[in-house]
Motif scaffolding. Structure first.
Motif, PDB file in Angstrom:
ATOM      1  N   TYR A   1       0.823  -1.202   0.000  1.00 12.06           N
ATOM      2  CA  TYR A   1       0.000   0.000   0.000  1.00 12.06           C
ATOM      3  C   TYR A   1       0.862   1.258   0.000  1.00 12.06           C
ATOM      4  N   ASP A   2       0.227   2.375  -0.429  1.00 12.44           N
ATOM      5  CA  ASP A   2       0.962   3.627  -0.588  1.00 12.44           C
ATOM      6  C   ASP A   2       1.303   4.216   0.768  1.00 12.44           C
ATOM      7  N   GLN A   3       2.470   4.811   0.814  1.00 10.86           N
ATOM      8  CA  GLN A   3       2.887   5.491   2.041  1.00 10.86           C
ATOM      9  C   GLN A   3       3.586   6.786   1.634  1.00 10.86           C
ATOM     10  N   GLY A   4       3.211   7.873   2.259  1.00  9.32           N
ATOM     11  CA  GLY A   4       3.819   9.159   1.927  1.00  9.32           C
ATOM     12  C   GLY A   4       3.607   9.510   0.467  1.00  9.32           C
ATOM     13  N   GLU A   5       4.524  10.322  -0.052  1.00  7.83           N
ATOM     14  CA  GLU A   5       4.348  10.819  -1.419  1.00  7.83           C
ATOM     15  C   GLU A   5       4.694   9.803  -2.487  1.00  7.83           C
TER      16      GLU A   5
ATOM     17  N   GLY B   1      10.468   5.368  -2.531  1.00  9.00           N
ATOM     18  CA  GLY B   1      10.377   5.808  -3.920  1.00  9.00           C
ATOM     19  C   GLY B   1       9.800   4.770  -4.875  1.00  9.00           C
ATOM     20  N   ALA B   2       9.142   3.723  -4.303  1.00 10.73           N
ATOM     21  CA  ALA B   2       8.668   2.624  -5.162  1.00 10.73           C
ATOM     22  C   ALA B   2       7.569   3.043  -6.134  1.00 10.73           C
ATOM     23  N   ARG B   3       6.929   4.203  -5.867  1.00  9.64           N
ATOM     24  CA  ARG B   3       5.870   4.649  -6.784  1.00  9.64           C
ATOM     25  C   ARG B   3       6.371   5.662  -7.800  1.00  9.64           C
TER      26      ARG B   3
END
Ligand code: ZN
Length: 239
Positions: free
Chosen positions: A14-18, A39-41
């Motif tokens: 799941y997304d975390q931070g920016e 930075g995975a996204r």
């Protein structure tokens, strides 16, 4: 500060931070762990491929205090076909959800990880997803230390033949049935016996009629709820 390696599957992402991702991983050596993939996204992130649900990879982690980050991911298997079919995807989601809810943090669960990997591979091959999911679940219960009774009635000890029902301890003979249990056809009972008796690599090969398969689903959900206190949200997507 320390660096360590591990091999395992992404159970949840799941997304975390920016731009980060938070991952629940199921590692061969350590059971479940939570890590951050920084930075995975971001486009072109080196973690992009290995930070997706179901992917199986070799990871390198960096540990600093309570903080655990991924520093390297080498993808071994993406199980890509699971993303191309809703039923297969749904069954795979149920399996990883069960692992996520039951596998404990920092406790190795090598056999269960092996079971999960084989089950995901079988799903990719296109066999009936409900058959794979039921085989996975009943073997999972056994490997997790709560084996359902399938050969002898847990109340009277009688060898189970036909006309069994399934309750929270497993299959019961017709004389010991009470209320709230799931009826089992002889084929459903036989499938259960094979799943419990055979080594993991051979549990997926049974053939079964639709009614018996439905009974196995009801039996499995009852057993899961009563013994592991788990209800799978992902089952809703399969209805
Ligand atoms: Zn009995």
């Amino acid at each position: 500060m320390s660096v360590f390696k591990g091999r395992g599957i992404v159970l949840k992402a799941y997304d975390q931070g920016e731009s980060d991702k938070r991952l629940a991983l199921f590692l061969k050596e350590r059971g479940k762990i939570y890590v951050t993939a920084r930075g995975a996204r971001k486009p072109k992130s080196k973690y992009m491929a290995g930070a997706q649900i179901f992917t199986y990879s070799d990871f390198v982690f960096f540990e600093k205090g309570q903080m655990l980050s991924v520093t390297q991911v080498d993808l071994i298997e993406s199980f890509y076909p699971l993303r191309m079919d809703l039923d297969r995807f749904g069954a795979a989601c149920c399996m990883v959800e069960l692992c996520d809810k039951v596998i404990m943090e920092s406790v190795g669960a090598d056999e269960v990880l092996h079971l999960l990997l084989l089950s995901l591979m079988q799903l990719c091959k296109g066999k009936n997803p409900a058959i794979i999911q039921r085989a996975f679940e009943f073997k999972f219960y056994q490997l997790s230390g709560i084996e359902p009774a399938v050969f002898n009635c847990p109340k009277c000890g009688k060898t189970l033949e036909s006309e069994a029902v399934f309750g929270h301890e497993g299959a019961l003979c017709k004389n010991c049935r009470a209320g709230g249990q799931v009826p089992l056809t002889p084929s459903a009972l036989k499938a259960l016996q094979q799943i419990i008796e055979l080594p993991t690599q051979h549990i997926f090969s049974f053939e079964i009629d639709p009614l018996s398969l439905e009974q196995l689903e009801a039996a499995s959900m009852l057993f899961m709820r009563r013994n592991f206190e788990v209800t799978l949200k992902s089952m809703d997507s399969l209805k």
